[in-house]
Design an enzyme around this catalytic site. Structure first.
Site, PDB file in Angstrom:
ATOM      1  N   SER A  27       0.833  -1.013  -0.041  1.00 55.99           N
ATOM      2  CA  SER A  27       0.066  -0.081  -0.078  1.00 55.99           C
ATOM      3  C   SER A  27       0.954   1.108   0.043  1.00 55.99           C
ATOM      4  O   SER A  27       1.789   1.352   1.078  1.00 55.99           O
ATOM      5  CB  SER A  27      -0.794  -0.084   0.876  1.00 55.99           C
ATOM      6  OG  SER A  27      -1.135   0.421   1.238  1.00 55.99           O
ATOM      7  N   HIS A  30      -1.712  -0.681  -4.350  1.00 54.93           N
ATOM      8  CA  HIS A  30      -2.569  -1.138  -3.450  1.00 54.93           C
ATOM      9  C   HIS A  30      -2.857   0.794  -2.892  1.00 54.93           C
ATOM     10  O   HIS A  30      -1.759   0.948  -2.692  1.00 54.93           O
ATOM     11  CB  HIS A  30      -2.470  -1.578  -2.097  1.00 54.93           C
ATOM     12  CG  HIS A  30      -3.811  -1.029  -1.289  1.00 54.93           C
ATOM     13  ND1 HIS A  30      -4.975  -2.548  -1.970  1.00 54.93           N
ATOM     14  CD2 HIS A  30      -4.300  -0.832  -0.121  1.00 54.93           C
ATOM     15  CE1 HIS A  30      -5.912  -1.885  -0.700  1.00 54.93           C
ATOM     16  NE2 HIS A  30      -5.599  -0.904   0.295  1.00 54.93           N
ATOM     17  N   ASP A  53      -4.816   3.927  -1.851  1.00 56.67           N
ATOM     18  CA  ASP A  53      -5.419   3.772  -1.026  1.00 56.67           C
ATOM     19  C   ASP A  53      -5.843   5.289  -0.968  1.00 56.67           C
ATOM     20  O   ASP A  53      -5.566   6.604  -1.233  1.00 56.67           O
ATOM     21  CB  ASP A  53      -5.602   3.601   0.806  1.00 56.67           C
ATOM     22  CG  ASP A  53      -5.056   2.453   1.144  1.00 56.67           C
ATOM     23  OD1 ASP A  53      -6.027   1.656   1.016  1.00 56.67           O
ATOM     24  OD2 ASP A  53      -4.171   2.455   1.851  1.00 56.67           O
ATOM     25  N   MET A 111      -8.782   8.629  -0.309  1.00 57.39           N
ATOM     26  CA  MET A 111      -9.923   8.700   1.501  1.00 57.39           C
ATOM     27  C   MET A 111      -9.934  10.230   1.591  1.00 57.39           C
ATOM     28  O   MET A 111      -8.786  11.031   0.385  1.00 57.39           O
ATOM     29  CB  MET A 111      -8.957   8.554   2.701  1.00 57.39           C
ATOM     30  CG  MET A 111      -8.545   7.172   2.787  1.00 57.39           C
ATOM     31  SD  MET A 111      -7.115   7.418   3.905  1.00 57.39           S
ATOM     32  CE  MET A 111      -6.221   5.597   4.188  1.00 57.39           C
ATOM     33  N   HIS A 120      -8.073   1.387  -3.317  1.00 56.20           N
ATOM     34  CA  HIS A 120      -9.175   1.155  -2.565  1.00 56.20           C
ATOM     35  C   HIS A 120      -9.967   2.280  -2.045  1.00 56.20           C
ATOM     36  O   HIS A 120      -9.003   3.431  -1.739  1.00 56.20           O
ATOM     37  CB  HIS A 120      -8.369   0.724  -0.947  1.00 56.20           C
ATOM     38  CG  HIS A 120      -9.453   0.465   0.071  1.00 56.20           C
ATOM     39  ND1 HIS A 120      -8.336  -0.007   0.661  1.00 56.20           N
ATOM     40  CD2 HIS A 120     -10.456   1.006   0.212  1.00 56.20           C
ATOM     41  CE1 HIS A 120      -9.401   0.071   2.381  1.00 56.20           C
ATOM     42  NE2 HIS A 120     -10.915  -0.082   1.654  1.00 56.20           N
ATOM     43  N   MET A 136     -11.735   5.060   0.205  1.00 55.00           N
ATOM     44  CA  MET A 136     -12.682   4.796   1.313  1.00 55.00           C
ATOM     45  C   MET A 136     -13.076   6.268   0.827  1.00 55.00           C
ATOM     46  O   MET A 136     -12.566   7.015   1.975  1.00 55.00           O
ATOM     47  CB  MET A 136     -11.898   4.973   2.375  1.00 55.00           C
ATOM     48  CG  MET A 136     -10.622   3.139   2.162  1.00 55.00           C
ATOM     49  SD  MET A 136      -9.934   3.994   3.525  1.00 55.00           S
ATOM     50  CE  MET A 136      -7.805   3.486   2.378  1.00 55.00           C
ATOM     51  N   MET A 187     -11.467  -5.686   6.272  1.00 56.98           N
ATOM     52  CA  MET A 187     -10.842  -4.403   6.673  1.00 56.98           C
ATOM     53  C   MET A 187     -10.184  -5.127   8.074  1.00 56.98           C
ATOM     54  O   MET A 187     -11.244  -5.115   9.112  1.00 56.98           O
ATOM     55  CB  MET A 187     -11.189  -3.492   7.059  1.00 56.98           C
ATOM     56  CG  MET A 187     -11.324  -2.509   5.875  1.00 56.98           C
ATOM     57  SD  MET A 187     -10.225  -1.685   4.687  1.00 56.98           S
ATOM     58  CE  MET A 187      -8.750  -1.026   6.779  1.00 56.98           C
ATOM     59  N   GLY A 191      -8.805   4.014   7.848  1.00 59.63           N
ATOM     60  CA  GLY A 191      -8.466   6.128   7.731  1.00 59.63           C
ATOM     61  C   GLY A 191      -6.747   5.868   7.766  1.00 59.63           C
ATOM     62  O   GLY A 191      -6.042   7.333   7.796  1.00 59.63           O
ATOM     63  N   GLY A 223      -2.181   4.282   8.020  1.00 58.21           N
ATOM     64  CA  GLY A 223      -1.891   3.103   7.776  1.00 58.21           C
ATOM     65  C   GLY A 223      -1.011   2.443   9.360  1.00 58.21           C
ATOM     66  O   GLY A 223      -0.921   3.406  10.520  1.00 58.21           O
ATOM     67  N   GLY A 224      -0.490   1.848   9.740  1.00 55.51           N
ATOM     68  CA  GLY A 224       0.775   1.475  10.779  1.00 55.51           C
ATOM     69  C   GLY A 224      -0.192   1.243  11.962  1.00 55.51           C
ATOM     70  O   GLY A 224       0.768   1.390  13.245  1.00 55.51           O
ATOM     71  N   ASP A 232      -6.911  -6.273   4.917  1.00 54.44           N
ATOM     72  CA  ASP A 232      -5.532  -5.170   5.164  1.00 54.44           C
ATOM     73  C   ASP A 232      -6.289  -4.756   6.234  1.00 54.44           C
ATOM     74  O   ASP A 232      -6.549  -3.396   6.757  1.00 54.44           O
ATOM     75  CB  ASP A 232      -7.099  -4.038   3.866  1.00 54.44           C
ATOM     76  CG  ASP A 232      -6.351  -2.453   3.590  1.00 54.44           C
ATOM     77  OD1 ASP A 232      -4.911  -2.135   3.966  1.00 54.44           O
ATOM     78  OD2 ASP A 232      -6.674  -1.645   3.003  1.00 54.44           O
ATOM     79  N   GLY A 233      -4.458  -4.255   7.134  1.00 53.76           N
ATOM     80  CA  GLY A 233      -4.530  -3.843   7.572  1.00 53.76           C
ATOM     81  C   GLY A 233      -3.753  -3.998   8.559  1.00 53.76           C
ATOM     82  O   GLY A 233      -4.090  -5.619   9.443  1.00 53.76           O
ATOM     83  N   GLY A 234      -2.738  -3.392   9.030  1.00 53.81           N
ATOM     84  CA  GLY A 234      -1.544  -4.432  10.520  1.00 53.81           C
ATOM     85  C   GLY A 234      -0.947  -5.829  10.463  1.00 53.81           C
ATOM     86  O   GLY A 234      -0.626  -6.268  10.343  1.00 53.81           O
ATOM     87  N   GLY A 280       1.703  -2.291   4.176  1.00 51.54           N
ATOM     88  CA  GLY A 280       1.532  -0.692   3.901  1.00 51.54           C
ATOM     89  C   GLY A 280       3.083   0.143   4.784  1.00 51.54           C
ATOM     90  O   GLY A 280       3.769  -0.624   3.849  1.00 51.54           O
ATOM     91  N   SER A 281       3.235  -0.114   5.942  1.00 47.84           N
ATOM     92  CA  SER A 281       3.905  -0.045   6.791  1.00 47.84           C
ATOM     93  C   SER A 281       5.212  -0.818   7.218  1.00 47.84           C
ATOM     94  O   SER A 281       6.276  -0.246   6.759  1.00 47.84           O
ATOM     95  CB  SER A 281       3.391   0.922   8.274  1.00 47.84           C
ATOM     96  OG  SER A 281       2.336  -0.711   8.623  1.00 47.84           O
TER      97      SER A 281
END
Ligand code: DX5
Ligand code: ZN
Length: 218
Positions: free
Chosen positions: A7, A32, A34, A36, A65, A67, A136, A141, A143-144, A174-176, A196-197
């Site tokens: 991401s 990916h 994002d 927003m 994606h 959002m 999700m 909203g 990253g990280g 997606d996420g973490g 992402g991160s």
């Protein structure tokens, strides 16, 4: 094979094109992106003009994606900008069926995303129309953030729903996501993992992809 989708929200925006090229060279499966709007989620990120700009940097598929509230207003912009997969949030649009059909009729893959508090069963009447479901595993909203552990059960339930219906809907999470939890998430049923991160904050993107492949070997 489980796919990795870096991401770019966590990439260095001063040299976004290079970051994307490096992700491609490292062996990423898709990019990916994002998007927003500061309404559906508290943050504002990338718009269609940036997507159009970075399209020249890679041949990898663009996994967009959205959002954003009222995504229908912007679908054609993202098609024109070069998106390959367009994912909208179930919570963000009242006529999801129409939205998904529009995306498919435009020749792109349609994804439906659900927030952490949205149950898997709410996908029941749309899942057969979607190419992909995006679970999700953080509140969208930023990253990280840390992976929400209950997501594992949701992925399992969703995988069961897909299999029982004989569908080939892809499951994306997606996420973490990090190397340390990638295997568990994949084993629960994920086909695509967004990173992402953990990807862009690392020193060596090739090493991340290599470890991801080793981790996910059968
Ligand atoms: C969150 C975004 C994610 C985010 C993931 O709203 O949808 O794609 O960039 O970032 P990490 O992997 O850092 O949780
Ligand atoms: Zn995302």
């Amino acid at each position: 094979m489980v796919m990795i989708a870096p991401s770019i929200l966590s990439a260095d925006f001063t040299r976004l094109g290079d970051e994307i090229r490096k992700a491609e060279e490292a062996g990423a499966d898709m990019i990916h992106i994002d998007v927003m709007d500061g309404h559906f989620v508290p943050n504002i990120s990338i718009g269609q003009e940036v997507v159009k700009g970075i399209r020249k940097a890679t041949r990898l598929p663009f996994d967009v994606h959205l959002m954003i509230e009222d995504p229908d207003r912007y679908l054609s912009d993202f098609v024109d900008a070069g998106a390959d997969i367009i994912t909208v949030h179930l919570e963000a649009t009242p006529h999801l069926h129409r939205t998904v059909q529009w995306i498919r009729e435009s020749g792109k893959k349609a994804g439906v995303s659900i927030n952490p508090a949205t149950p898997v069963w709410s996908l029941e009447n749309i899942i057969s129309e979607a190419d992909l479901v995006l679970v999700m595993s953080v509140n969208p909203g930023f990253g990280g953030q840390g992976f929400i552990p209950q997501s594992i059960d949701k992925i399992r339930t969703l995988k069961r729903m897909v299999s029982e219906r004989g569908l080939d809907t892809m499951i994306e999470v997606d996420g973490g996501i990090k190397i340390s939890n990638a295997r568990e998430v994949a084993d629960a049923g994920a086909d695509i993992l967004v990173m992402g991160s953990a990807f862009f904050n690392s020193e060596d993107y090739s090493e991340v992809v290599r470890r991801f492949r080793v981790e996910n070997q059968a």
